[in-house]
Design a protein around this motif. Sequence first.
Motif, short mmCIF file in Angstrom:
data_model
loop_
_atom_site.label_atom_id
_atom_site.label_comp_id
_atom_site.label_asym_id
_atom_site.label_seq_id
_atom_site.Cartn_x
_atom_site.Cartn_y
_atom_site.Cartn_z
N SER A 168 0.86 -1.18 0.00
CA SER A 168 0.00 0.00 0.00
C SER A 168 0.89 1.23 0.00
CB SER A 168 -0.89 -0.01 1.25
OG SER A 168 -1.39 1.29 1.53
N LEU A 169 0.35 2.35 -0.44
CA LEU A 169 1.08 3.62 -0.34
C LEU A 169 0.40 4.53 0.67
CD1 LEU A 169 2.06 4.31 -4.06
CD2 LEU A 169 3.44 3.31 -2.23
N GLY A 170 -0.21 3.95 1.70
CA GLY A 170 -0.93 4.70 2.71
C GLY A 170 -0.01 5.25 3.79
N LEU A 171 -0.61 5.64 4.91
CA LEU A 171 0.10 6.32 5.98
C LEU A 171 1.19 5.46 6.60
CD1 LEU A 171 0.47 8.79 7.76
CD2 LEU A 171 -1.45 7.98 9.18
N LEU A 172 0.97 4.15 6.71
CA LEU A 172 2.01 3.30 7.28
C LEU A 172 3.25 3.28 6.39
CD1 LEU A 172 0.05 0.20 8.70
CD2 LEU A 172 0.99 2.16 9.95
N THR A 173 3.05 3.15 5.09
CA THR A 173 4.20 3.14 4.18
C THR A 173 4.90 4.48 4.18
OG1 THR A 173 3.18 1.45 2.78
CG2 THR A 173 4.90 2.81 1.78
N VAL A 174 4.15 5.57 4.23
CA VAL A 174 4.78 6.90 4.32
C VAL A 174 5.59 7.01 5.61
CG1 VAL A 174 4.32 9.37 4.53
CG2 VAL A 174 3.07 8.01 2.84
N ASN A 175 5.08 6.45 6.71
CA ASN A 175 5.86 6.41 7.96
C ASN A 175 7.18 5.67 7.75
OD1 ASN A 175 5.11 6.97 11.09
ND2 ASN A 175 3.30 7.19 9.79
N ALA A 176 7.11 4.53 7.08
CA ALA A 176 8.33 3.74 6.84
C ALA A 176 9.33 4.54 6.00
CB ALA A 176 7.97 2.43 6.15
N LEU A 177 8.85 5.19 4.94
CA LEU A 177 9.74 5.96 4.07
C LEU A 177 10.32 7.16 4.81
CD1 LEU A 177 7.69 5.87 0.74
CD2 LEU A 177 9.69 4.49 1.34
N ALA A 198 6.55 3.42 -11.40
CA ALA A 198 6.59 4.88 -11.57
C ALA A 198 5.83 5.58 -10.44
CB ALA A 198 6.00 5.26 -12.93
N LEU A 199 4.68 5.03 -10.03
CA LEU A 199 3.91 5.62 -8.95
C LEU A 199 4.68 5.53 -7.63
CD1 LEU A 199 1.30 6.90 -7.91
CD2 LEU A 199 0.35 4.59 -7.68
N LEU A 200 5.34 4.42 -7.41
CA LEU A 200 6.12 4.25 -6.19
C LEU A 200 7.29 5.23 -6.15
CD1 LEU A 200 6.84 2.85 -3.58
CD2 LEU A 200 7.86 0.98 -4.91
N ILE A 201 7.99 5.37 -7.28
CA ILE A 201 9.09 6.32 -7.35
C ILE A 201 8.59 7.73 -7.08
CG2 ILE A 201 10.83 7.35 -8.86
CD1 ILE A 201 11.58 4.55 -8.11
N GLU A 202 7.41 8.05 -7.61
CA GLU A 202 6.81 9.37 -7.38
C GLU A 202 6.53 9.60 -5.90
OE1 GLU A 202 2.59 11.55 -8.43
OE2 GLU A 202 3.49 10.26 -9.96
N THR A 203 6.03 8.55 -5.22
CA THR A 203 5.76 8.65 -3.78
C THR A 203 7.06 8.88 -3.00
OG1 THR A 203 3.83 7.21 -3.99
CG2 THR A 203 4.78 7.46 -1.79
N ILE A 204 8.10 8.16 -3.36
CA ILE A 204 9.40 8.33 -2.70
C ILE A 204 9.90 9.76 -2.89
CG2 ILE A 204 11.83 7.61 -2.72
CD1 ILE A 204 10.81 4.79 -3.56
N VAL A 207 8.00 12.09 -0.59
CA VAL A 207 8.50 11.98 0.77
C VAL A 207 9.84 12.70 0.90
CG1 VAL A 207 9.41 10.34 2.49
CG2 VAL A 207 7.27 9.84 1.29
N ARG A 208 10.70 12.59 -0.10
CA ARG A 208 11.98 13.28 -0.08
C ARG A 208 11.79 14.81 -0.05
NH1 ARG A 208 14.10 11.58 -4.71
NH2 ARG A 208 15.17 9.81 -3.79
N ASP A 209 10.86 15.30 -0.83
CA ASP A 209 10.63 16.74 -0.91
C ASP A 209 10.01 17.31 0.36
OD1 ASP A 209 11.63 16.79 -3.47
OD2 ASP A 209 9.66 16.72 -4.44
N ARG A 210 9.11 16.54 1.00
CA ARG A 210 8.29 17.10 2.07
C ARG A 210 8.65 16.62 3.48
NH1 ARG A 210 2.49 16.14 -1.09
NH2 ARG A 210 3.10 17.18 -3.04
N ALA A 214 16.77 13.12 3.04
CA ALA A 214 17.95 12.26 2.95
C ALA A 214 17.67 10.91 2.31
CB ALA A 214 18.53 12.05 4.35
N ILE A 215 16.41 10.58 2.05
CA ILE A 215 16.10 9.23 1.57
C ILE A 215 16.64 9.01 0.16
CG2 ILE A 215 13.83 9.78 0.59
CD1 ILE A 215 12.85 7.09 1.72
N THR A 216 17.18 7.82 -0.08
CA THR A 216 17.73 7.47 -1.38
C THR A 216 17.14 6.14 -1.86
OG1 THR A 216 19.61 6.27 -0.43
CG2 THR A 216 19.92 8.62 -0.89
N LEU A 217 17.18 5.93 -3.16
CA LEU A 217 16.80 4.64 -3.72
C LEU A 217 18.04 3.76 -3.75
CD1 LEU A 217 14.82 2.71 -5.07
CD2 LEU A 217 15.30 3.85 -7.26
N ASP A 218 18.07 2.76 -2.89
CA ASP A 218 19.24 1.89 -2.81
C ASP A 218 19.28 0.88 -3.95
OD1 ASP A 218 20.16 3.14 -0.54
OD2 ASP A 218 19.25 1.68 0.84
#
Length: 295
Positions: A168-177, A198-204, A207-210, A214-218
């Motif tokens: 999911s791309l809900g609040l729990l996943t945003v917490n993880a990111l 593409a949608l997942l990359i957009e979500t990441i 999260v990076r912008d807002r 520091a988050i990176t795609l490993d």
Amino acid sequence: MTGSQHDPLDGTATLDPALGPTGRPAREFPEPEPLDGHGPARIISLCNQKGGVGKTTTTINLGATLAAEGRRVLAVDFDPQGALSAGLGVRTHDVTTIYDLLLTRQHEPKDAIQHTTVEGLDVIPANIDLSAAEVHLVNEVAREQILAGVLRRVAPDYDVILIDCQPSLGLLTVNALTASHGVVIPLECEYFALRGVALLIETIEKVRDRLNPAITLDGILGTMYDARTLHSREVLERVVEAFGDQVLETVITRTVKFPDASVASAPITQFAPEHQAAKAYRQLARELIFRGAVA
């Protein structure tokens, strides 16, 4: 895309002696140097909003192989289905879970940590209670950063923390990111799995912008790869064309050994240590260390 050898009994593939499945020269990553000390942990989310792509399998087996390389690993079950906890044979009921840590500060994170049969690999479990967490967190102040606050209290004790996210791309996943330094995206080598990247990359990126600059795609990890099928090879080729070196060189092949290991509540490195899939996860651990994603 070059050919691969495979075991006709279970469909596992080995890398071409010249080129691997990603089209790059196949290589063995070196055995990492032992660490002088431990902590603080680098936090990595294993994330994909599509289910059934190998997130939990990868979290379990990557955690086990990193532990075998001398790293102290904490795996966080962040999926209400609790598959990570079940796959490592830890209790999920009548114990402190990640849900309790999110909803109240009365529990210390250390109280929720359970040891596994793999030396150096610990787990914070989850159960179905976690499905109610998003409803309870929605009115909390700084609700996207609650998991980060929990993990900050145990990070000094570990070298890496792996978060097994729900599909999911809900609040729990945003917490993880928001809590993570990096993200590994397990991607099934199948067309419909490719569509959601593409949608997942957009979500990441959001999260990076807002929330977490520091988050990176490993890396993007190809999973359930079957060299016998043109479809599998074409999907992996398209991923490499789109993302280049962000695609990890290690590829996890499809095999019946994974569900067998899950039934045994053991990583495949314990259940079938000489199997090609176990070797692939050892290669993945070394590749992430080589890339600097893990100390």
